[in-house]
Design an enzyme around this catalytic site. Structure first.
Site, PDB file in Angstrom:
ATOM      1  CD  GLU A  66      -3.253  -0.139   0.204  1.00 35.99           C
ATOM      2  OE1 GLU A  66      -2.975   0.876  -0.449  1.00 35.99           O
ATOM      3  OE2 GLU A  66      -4.353  -0.693   0.147  1.00 35.99           O
ATOM      4  CD  GLU A  73      -2.598   5.916  -5.682  1.00 36.19           C
ATOM      5  OE1 GLU A  73      -3.298   4.903  -5.856  1.00 36.19           O
ATOM      6  OE2 GLU A  73      -2.772   6.732  -4.760  1.00 36.19           O
TER       7      GLU A  73
HETATM    8  N1  LIG Z   1      -2.871  10.668 -14.966  1.00 33.14           N
HETATM    9  C1  LIG Z   1      -3.601   9.568 -15.209  1.00 33.14           C
HETATM   10  N2  LIG Z   1      -3.677   9.092 -16.480  1.00 33.14           N
HETATM   11  C2  LIG Z   1      -4.411   7.986 -16.755  1.00 33.14           C
HETATM   12  N3  LIG Z   1      -5.130   7.292 -15.851  1.00 33.14           N
HETATM   13  C3  LIG Z   1      -5.082   7.707 -14.573  1.00 33.14           C
HETATM   14  C4  LIG Z   1      -4.334   8.872 -14.191  1.00 33.14           C
HETATM   15  N4  LIG Z   1      -4.500   9.047 -12.857  1.00 33.14           N
HETATM   16  C5  LIG Z   1      -5.283   8.048 -12.438  1.00 33.14           C
HETATM   17  N5  LIG Z   1      -5.649   7.246 -13.467  1.00 33.14           N
HETATM   18  C6  LIG Z   1      -6.513   6.040 -13.392  1.00 33.14           C
HETATM   19  O1  LIG Z   1      -7.407   6.186 -12.297  1.00 33.14           O
HETATM   20  C7  LIG Z   1      -7.169   5.139 -11.341  1.00 33.14           C
HETATM   21  C8  LIG Z   1      -7.293   5.709  -9.959  1.00 33.14           C
HETATM   22  O2  LIG Z   1      -6.225   6.629  -9.762  1.00 33.14           O
HETATM   23  P1  LIG Z   1      -6.057   7.461  -8.442  1.00 33.14           P
HETATM   24  O3  LIG Z   1      -4.814   8.239  -8.515  1.00 33.14           O
HETATM   25  O4  LIG Z   1      -7.328   8.180  -8.159  1.00 33.14           O
HETATM   26  O5  LIG Z   1      -5.851   6.307  -7.386  1.00 33.14           O
HETATM   27  P2  LIG Z   1      -6.815   5.988  -6.202  1.00 33.14           P
HETATM   28  O6  LIG Z   1      -8.087   5.387  -6.740  1.00 33.14           O
HETATM   29  O7  LIG Z   1      -6.887   7.218  -5.373  1.00 33.14           O
HETATM   30  O8  LIG Z   1      -6.003   4.869  -5.497  1.00 33.14           O
HETATM   31  P3  LIG Z   1      -5.973   4.599  -3.961  1.00 33.14           P
HETATM   32  O9  LIG Z   1      -7.408   4.365  -3.574  1.00 33.14           O
HETATM   33  O10 LIG Z   1      -5.094   3.393  -3.855  1.00 33.14           O
HETATM   34  O11 LIG Z   1      -5.357   5.830  -3.334  1.00 33.14           O
HETATM   35  C9  LIG Z   1      -5.791   4.589 -11.645  1.00 33.14           C
HETATM   36  O12 LIG Z   1      -5.642   3.245 -11.255  1.00 33.14           O
HETATM   37  C10 LIG Z   1      -5.713   4.772 -13.156  1.00 33.14           C
HETATM   38  O13 LIG Z   1      -6.374   3.705 -13.820  1.00 33.14           O
END
Ligand SMILES: Nc1ncnc2c1ncn2[C@@H]1O[C@H](COP(=O)(O)OP(=O)(O)OP(=O)(O)O)[C@@H](O)[C@H]1O
Length: 122
Positions: A66, A73
């Protein structure tokens, strides 16, 4: 760029990362509280040393994955705020790694806890 001066400073930065991850990542907080619960249960179910080792290793793997996911991220978000297929791949693969450690934890929990709970219930 500032370079770490001594081992205590390096520990301070590492600890700051840990605190940041705990404060900002809901999943890490959830894993942390589940881990505390599992460790308490483990004491009551009298796990062997190897069983306890498997449980602790699984908890460590999930929380570490994690944190690496959070670092990836943050790095991606630093590089681009726009949609990019490579950013999507990097984030999805990192999330996939977390998923694998979570599946491992479930499998370990099944093998360690299921026979003990079965013994108590039947
Ligand atoms: N800059 C980007 N370009 C393309 N796809 C993206 C981008 N940022 C995020 N994504 C897509 O959105 C999804 C979620 O990204 P995000 O950064 O919101 O993570 P998260 O859902 O907040 O993860 P976590 O819950 O683990 O913190 C990623 O897995 C990816 O598929």
């Amino acid at each position: 760029m500032k370079k770490s001066r001594n081992i205590f400073e390096s520990f301070y930065y590492a600890f700051s990362g840990l605190i940041f991850a705990f404060r900002t990542q809901r999943n890490i907080r959830i894993h942390f509280f589940i881990a505390i619960f599992v460790i308490i249960i483990s004491r009551y179910l009298k796990l062997s040393n190897f069983e306890l080792l498997a449980v602790i290793l699984s908890i460590t793997l999930v929380i570490t994955a994690e944190m690496i996911n959070t670092a990836i991220e943050a790095t991606i978000d630093l590089v681009t705020k726009n949609y990019h297929p490579l950013a999507r791949i990097a984030k999805n693969v990192a999330a996939g790694a977390v998923l694998i450690t979570a599946i491992n934890a479930i499998v370990v929990a099944f093998f360690v806890f299921f026979p003990k709970i079965q013994k108590i219930l039947f």
